[in-house]
Design a protein around this motif. Sequence first.
Motif, short mmCIF file in Angstrom:
data_model
loop_
_atom_site.label_atom_id
_atom_site.label_comp_id
_atom_site.label_asym_id
_atom_site.label_seq_id
_atom_site.Cartn_x
_atom_site.Cartn_y
_atom_site.Cartn_z
N SER A 9 -11.17 70.15 13.66
CA SER A 9 -11.90 68.65 13.38
C SER A 9 -10.91 67.94 14.30
N ALA A 10 -9.61 68.17 14.94
CA ALA A 10 -9.14 68.03 15.79
C ALA A 10 -9.28 68.06 17.30
N ASP A 11 -9.65 69.45 16.93
CA ASP A 11 -10.62 70.02 18.53
C ASP A 11 -11.44 69.48 19.39
N ARG A 12 -12.57 69.10 18.11
CA ARG A 12 -13.41 67.97 18.69
C ARG A 12 -13.04 66.75 18.67
N ALA A 13 -12.00 66.23 18.12
CA ALA A 13 -11.86 65.12 19.10
C ALA A 13 -11.02 65.06 20.39
N ILE A 14 -10.71 65.94 20.44
CA ILE A 14 -9.99 66.41 22.09
C ILE A 14 -11.24 66.81 22.45
N LEU A 15 -12.23 67.42 22.29
CA LEU A 15 -12.86 67.06 23.45
C LEU A 15 -13.79 66.47 23.76
N ASP A 16 -13.83 65.55 22.38
CA ASP A 16 -15.00 64.65 22.36
C ASP A 16 -13.82 63.04 23.63
N PHE A 17 -13.29 63.28 23.38
CA PHE A 17 -12.20 62.44 24.12
C PHE A 17 -11.90 62.51 25.50
N SER A 37 -0.37 63.74 15.60
CA SER A 37 0.84 63.05 16.76
C SER A 37 0.56 64.49 17.92
N ARG A 38 1.37 64.06 18.72
CA ARG A 38 1.57 64.60 20.07
C ARG A 38 1.59 66.39 19.82
N SER A 39 2.71 66.63 18.69
CA SER A 39 2.50 68.24 18.39
C SER A 39 1.94 68.95 18.37
N TYR A 40 1.11 67.84 17.52
CA TYR A 40 -0.24 68.94 16.64
C TYR A 40 -0.95 68.92 18.30
N ILE A 41 -1.22 67.96 18.75
CA ILE A 41 -2.51 67.72 19.49
C ILE A 41 -1.87 68.92 20.57
N SER A 42 -0.08 68.97 21.12
CA SER A 42 -0.16 69.71 22.09
C SER A 42 -0.48 70.99 22.26
N GLN A 43 -0.41 71.73 20.41
CA GLN A 43 -0.69 72.83 20.13
C GLN A 43 -2.10 73.03 20.07
N ARG A 44 -2.85 71.91 20.01
CA ARG A 44 -4.63 72.30 19.75
C ARG A 44 -4.90 72.15 21.79
N LEU A 45 -4.38 71.92 22.23
CA LEU A 45 -4.19 71.57 23.36
C LEU A 45 -4.37 73.09 24.14
N LYS A 46 -3.50 73.56 23.64
CA LYS A 46 -2.69 75.05 23.69
C LYS A 46 -3.73 76.41 23.73
N ARG A 47 -4.06 75.68 22.62
CA ARG A 47 -4.95 77.06 21.86
C ARG A 47 -6.52 76.57 22.67
N LEU A 48 -6.67 75.48 22.81
CA LEU A 48 -7.62 75.97 23.79
C LEU A 48 -7.95 76.30 25.25
N GLY A 49 -6.82 76.09 25.70
CA GLY A 49 -6.04 76.42 26.84
C GLY A 49 -6.20 77.97 26.75
N GLU A 50 -5.57 78.60 25.95
CA GLU A 50 -5.63 80.57 26.15
C GLU A 50 -7.06 80.70 25.63
N HIS A 51 -7.89 80.10 25.27
CA HIS A 51 -9.03 80.60 25.25
C HIS A 51 -10.38 80.21 26.31
N GLY A 52 -9.51 79.37 27.36
CA GLY A 52 -9.76 79.97 28.59
C GLY A 52 -10.88 78.41 28.48
N HIS A 53 -10.37 77.11 27.51
CA HIS A 53 -11.77 76.35 27.98
C HIS A 53 -10.77 74.61 28.81
N LEU A 54 -9.64 74.64 28.06
CA LEU A 54 -9.05 73.95 28.60
C LEU A 54 -7.55 74.99 30.37
N SER A 55 -7.73 74.11 30.92
CA SER A 55 -6.82 73.89 32.20
C SER A 55 -5.76 73.24 32.75
#
Length: 71
Positions: A9-17, A37-55
């Motif tokens: 759900s955090a990934d989806r909220a990030i991608l929605d925004f 929290s910002r730390s959890y958001i940062s973890q999710r951003l990093k994971r999405l980046g590791e899988h090539g969805h974000l840079s």
Amino acid sequence: MLEPNQLNSADRAILDFMSEDGGRVTPSLLEQHIDWSRSYISQRLKRLGEHGHLSQPATGLWTLENDPRDI
């Protein structure tokens, strides 16, 4: 690449925004708009980046490259 069913759900909220706000965010900006929290958001951003969805063109700035929900 992640499959849509691998997103939480955090990934989806990030991608929605990101898809609604021009595709560029910082963890601080996201923290103001989604309920994690910002730390959890940062973890999710990093994971999405590791899988090539974000840079990360600059420290703290994330850009949407391809939306895994579109697969």
